[in-house]
Design a protein around this motif. Structure first.
Motif, PDB file in Angstrom:
ATOM      1  N   ARG A 159      -9.514  44.229  50.242  1.00  0.00           N
ATOM      2  CA  ARG A 159      -8.767  44.097  48.994  1.00  0.00           C
ATOM      3  C   ARG A 159      -8.425  42.649  48.674  1.00  0.00           C
ATOM      4  N   TYR A 160      -7.944  41.921  49.667  1.00  0.00           N
ATOM      5  CA  TYR A 160      -7.426  40.578  49.411  1.00  0.00           C
ATOM      6  C   TYR A 160      -8.506  39.500  49.424  1.00  0.00           C
ATOM      7  N   LEU A 168     -19.543  31.601  55.423  1.00  0.00           N
ATOM      8  CA  LEU A 168     -20.683  31.668  56.335  1.00  0.00           C
ATOM      9  C   LEU A 168     -21.311  33.057  56.315  1.00  0.00           C
ATOM     10  N   VAL A 169     -20.471  34.097  56.211  1.00  0.00           N
ATOM     11  CA  VAL A 169     -20.998  35.458  56.114  1.00  0.00           C
ATOM     12  C   VAL A 169     -21.821  35.602  54.840  1.00  0.00           C
ATOM     13  N   GLY A 170     -21.253  35.168  53.730  1.00  0.00           N
ATOM     14  CA  GLY A 170     -21.956  35.276  52.461  1.00  0.00           C
ATOM     15  C   GLY A 170     -23.272  34.518  52.450  1.00  0.00           C
ATOM     16  N   ALA A 171     -23.335  33.436  53.229  1.00  0.00           N
ATOM     17  CA  ALA A 171     -24.556  32.631  53.313  1.00  0.00           C
ATOM     18  C   ALA A 171     -25.567  33.217  54.287  1.00  0.00           C
ATOM     19  N   GLY A 172     -25.242  34.358  54.879  1.00  0.00           N
ATOM     20  CA  GLY A 172     -26.186  35.019  55.757  1.00  0.00           C
ATOM     21  C   GLY A 172     -26.231  34.485  57.166  1.00  0.00           C
ATOM     22  N   GLN A 173     -25.181  33.752  57.586  1.00  0.00           N
ATOM     23  CA  GLN A 173     -25.209  33.139  58.917  1.00  0.00           C
ATOM     24  C   GLN A 173     -24.565  34.004  59.999  1.00  0.00           C
ATOM     25  N   GLY A 174     -23.974  35.124  59.616  1.00  0.00           N
ATOM     26  CA  GLY A 174     -23.357  35.983  60.611  1.00  0.00           C
ATOM     27  C   GLY A 174     -22.498  37.043  59.957  1.00  0.00           C
ATOM     28  N   ALA A 175     -21.859  37.870  60.789  1.00  0.00           N
ATOM     29  CA  ALA A 175     -20.917  38.893  60.336  1.00  0.00           C
ATOM     30  C   ALA A 175     -19.539  38.553  60.881  1.00  0.00           C
ATOM     31  N   LEU A 176     -18.498  39.137  60.280  1.00  0.00           N
ATOM     32  CA  LEU A 176     -17.135  38.814  60.681  1.00  0.00           C
ATOM     33  C   LEU A 176     -16.294  40.075  60.794  1.00  0.00           C
ATOM     34  N   PRO A 177     -15.807  40.441  61.974  1.00  0.00           N
ATOM     35  CA  PRO A 177     -14.818  41.516  62.086  1.00  0.00           C
ATOM     36  C   PRO A 177     -13.500  41.078  61.453  1.00  0.00           C
ATOM     37  N   ALA A 178     -12.856  41.972  60.735  1.00  0.00           N
ATOM     38  CA  ALA A 178     -11.604  41.638  60.049  1.00  0.00           C
ATOM     39  C   ALA A 178     -10.806  42.914  59.837  1.00  0.00           C
ATOM     40  N   GLY A 179      -9.527  42.743  59.538  1.00  0.00           N
ATOM     41  CA  GLY A 179      -8.693  43.888  59.214  1.00  0.00           C
ATOM     42  C   GLY A 179      -9.074  44.482  57.872  1.00  0.00           C
ATOM     43  N   ALA A 180      -8.707  45.756  57.687  1.00  0.00           N
ATOM     44  CA  ALA A 180      -9.074  46.461  56.464  1.00  0.00           C
ATOM     45  C   ALA A 180      -8.500  45.813  55.212  1.00  0.00           C
ATOM     46  N   HIS A 181      -7.412  45.047  55.375  1.00  0.00           N
ATOM     47  CA  HIS A 181      -6.822  44.402  54.200  1.00  0.00           C
ATOM     48  C   HIS A 181      -7.781  43.409  53.551  1.00  0.00           C
ATOM     49  N   ALA A 182      -8.751  42.892  54.321  1.00  0.00           N
ATOM     50  CA  ALA A 182      -9.672  41.882  53.774  1.00  0.00           C
ATOM     51  C   ALA A 182     -10.479  42.445  52.618  1.00  0.00           C
ATOM     52  N   PHE A 215       2.916  33.101  58.331  1.00  0.00           N
ATOM     53  CA  PHE A 215       1.973  34.204  58.213  1.00  0.00           C
ATOM     54  C   PHE A 215       0.554  33.664  58.315  1.00  0.00           C
ATOM     55  N   VAL A 216      -0.414  34.584  58.519  1.00  0.00           N
ATOM     56  CA  VAL A 216      -1.798  34.143  58.707  1.00  0.00           C
ATOM     57  C   VAL A 216      -2.787  34.828  57.767  1.00  0.00           C
ATOM     58  N   SER A 217      -2.330  35.617  56.818  1.00  0.00           N
ATOM     59  CA  SER A 217      -3.256  36.235  55.868  1.00  0.00           C
ATOM     60  C   SER A 217      -2.502  36.594  54.603  1.00  0.00           C
ATOM     61  N   ALA A 218      -3.263  36.863  53.522  1.00  0.00           N
ATOM     62  CA  ALA A 218      -2.638  37.195  52.248  1.00  0.00           C
ATOM     63  C   ALA A 218      -1.841  38.483  52.335  1.00  0.00           C
ATOM     64  N   ALA A 219      -2.356  39.479  53.063  1.00  0.00           N
ATOM     65  CA  ALA A 219      -1.628  40.736  53.207  1.00  0.00           C
ATOM     66  C   ALA A 219      -0.331  40.527  53.976  1.00  0.00           C
ATOM     67  N   ALA A 220      -0.384  39.676  55.016  1.00  0.00           N
ATOM     68  CA  ALA A 220       0.826  39.365  55.773  1.00  0.00           C
ATOM     69  C   ALA A 220       1.845  38.665  54.892  1.00  0.00           C
ATOM     70  N   ALA A 221       1.375  37.795  54.008  1.00  0.00           N
ATOM     71  CA  ALA A 221       2.280  37.095  53.090  1.00  0.00           C
ATOM     72  C   ALA A 221       2.984  38.085  52.173  1.00  0.00           C
TER      73      ALA A 221
END
Length: 298
Positions: free
Chosen positions: A243-244, A227-241, A98-104
């Motif tokens: 929560r997880y 890196l997102v939290g540090a203000g270096q960019g944005a990240l597209p991700a699934g909606a599960h992110a 698997f590749v994410s916590a939701a997938a797990a």
């Protein structure tokens, strides 16, 4: 007709180009390897190897025989392996990645259903980075994996869609986007996007509107969020992110016009074993037990 031990000796020597290593690999004597190759050469009628006291190499005919024989030998081995797998049925071990916590979490639920149907088969669940998953499936290191479409690999196949989820954009909490209820895919041209190898949740940018700064690159999903939290960019991700991977320094916004991410089980097209079939069926049974295509918890 060429015999099995002759094929093994020839292909192994063609790979090793050393009689001693070939003998060790086949668990026979060096003299036995030499005798087998000479017998094969007499049958073919020409030398297959150039030999000196220091060097072994394929002749032109030997190279031709190797190139034509190896695919057939591999196919024969694969056929025998499939027969063995079929004979074993639903016993042995099944390796799933698997590749994410939701997938797990989803795989854990599928595993419970599968074990009710196949109590003699052990399921071993392993985490993989997004850019490693398909390679591990192709190599046989794992039997199947849970990931997102598209799968652009003719050697792999996949089951029906198990989960659909909206795409989100992770931004720093202080970013102007964080004050909005949602963003559009076109808005992604206005910010650097953190790039993550193998990460498919990236809506395409408009070619005529590149970002003003270079996109940073991350090695793992957690690193990308940092890196997102540090203000270096944005990240597209699934909606599960949301929560997880909730973080006090990150806000998640729906990308309202982005297509949904679709999660599927993936496995090698030529290794559709009884265990793989049963696990895919268990996944379908679990999802259909909750309705049609499942929506992940947000």
């Amino acid at each position: 007709m060429i015999e099995r031990h002759e094929v093994e000796a020839f292909l192994t020597l063609a790979e090793e180009l050393h009689f001693g290593r070939t003998a060790a690999k086949l668990h026979v004597s060096t003299a036995r390897v030499s005798q087998t190759i000479r017998k094969l050469e007499r049958r073919v009628g020409v030398p297959l190897f150039h030999r000196t006291s220091r060097h072994v190499s394929l002749t032109t005919v030997g190279q031709q025989l190797h190139d034509e024989l190896l695919p057939a030998w591999d196919s024969l081995g694969a056929a025998v392996q499939r027969a063995i797998e079929t004979g074993r049925g639903l016993s042995g071990a099944l390796h799933v990645a698997f590749v994410s916590a939701a997938a797990a979490q989803l795989l854990a639920g599928v595993t419970q259903v599968f074990r009710e149907q196949a109590p003699d088969c052990e399921v071993r669940i392993r985490e993989a980075q997004a850019d490693q998953l398909l390679r591990r499936i192709r190599s046989g290191e794992v039997d199947l994996g849970l990931t997102t479409l598209p799968i652009d690999d003719p050697d792999l196949t996949h089951g029906s869609v198990l989960v659909r989820e909206a795409q989100m954009l992770a931004v720093p909490v202080g970013h102007p986007f964080a004050r909005r209820g949602s963003v559009l895919a076109a808005d992604l041209t206005r910010v650097p996007l953190v790039r993550l190898p193998g990460h498919t949740a990236v809506p395409p940018r408009q070619a005529d509107a590149p970002p003003a700064t270079a996109d940073p690159t991350a090695g793992t999903f957690q690193e990308a969020l940092t890196l997102v939290g540090a203000g270096q960019g944005a990240l597209p991700a699934g909606a599960h992110a949301r929560r997880y991977y909730a973080r006090p320094d990150i806000a998640y916004l729906p990308i309202s016009d982005a297509p949904a991410l679709e999660w599927v089980l993936v496995w090698p097209a030529d290794r559709h074993t009884a265990r793989v079939r049963a696990f895919v069926e268990a996944a379908g049974s679990l999802i259909h037990g909750h309705g049609t295509t499942r929506q992940p918890p947000h």
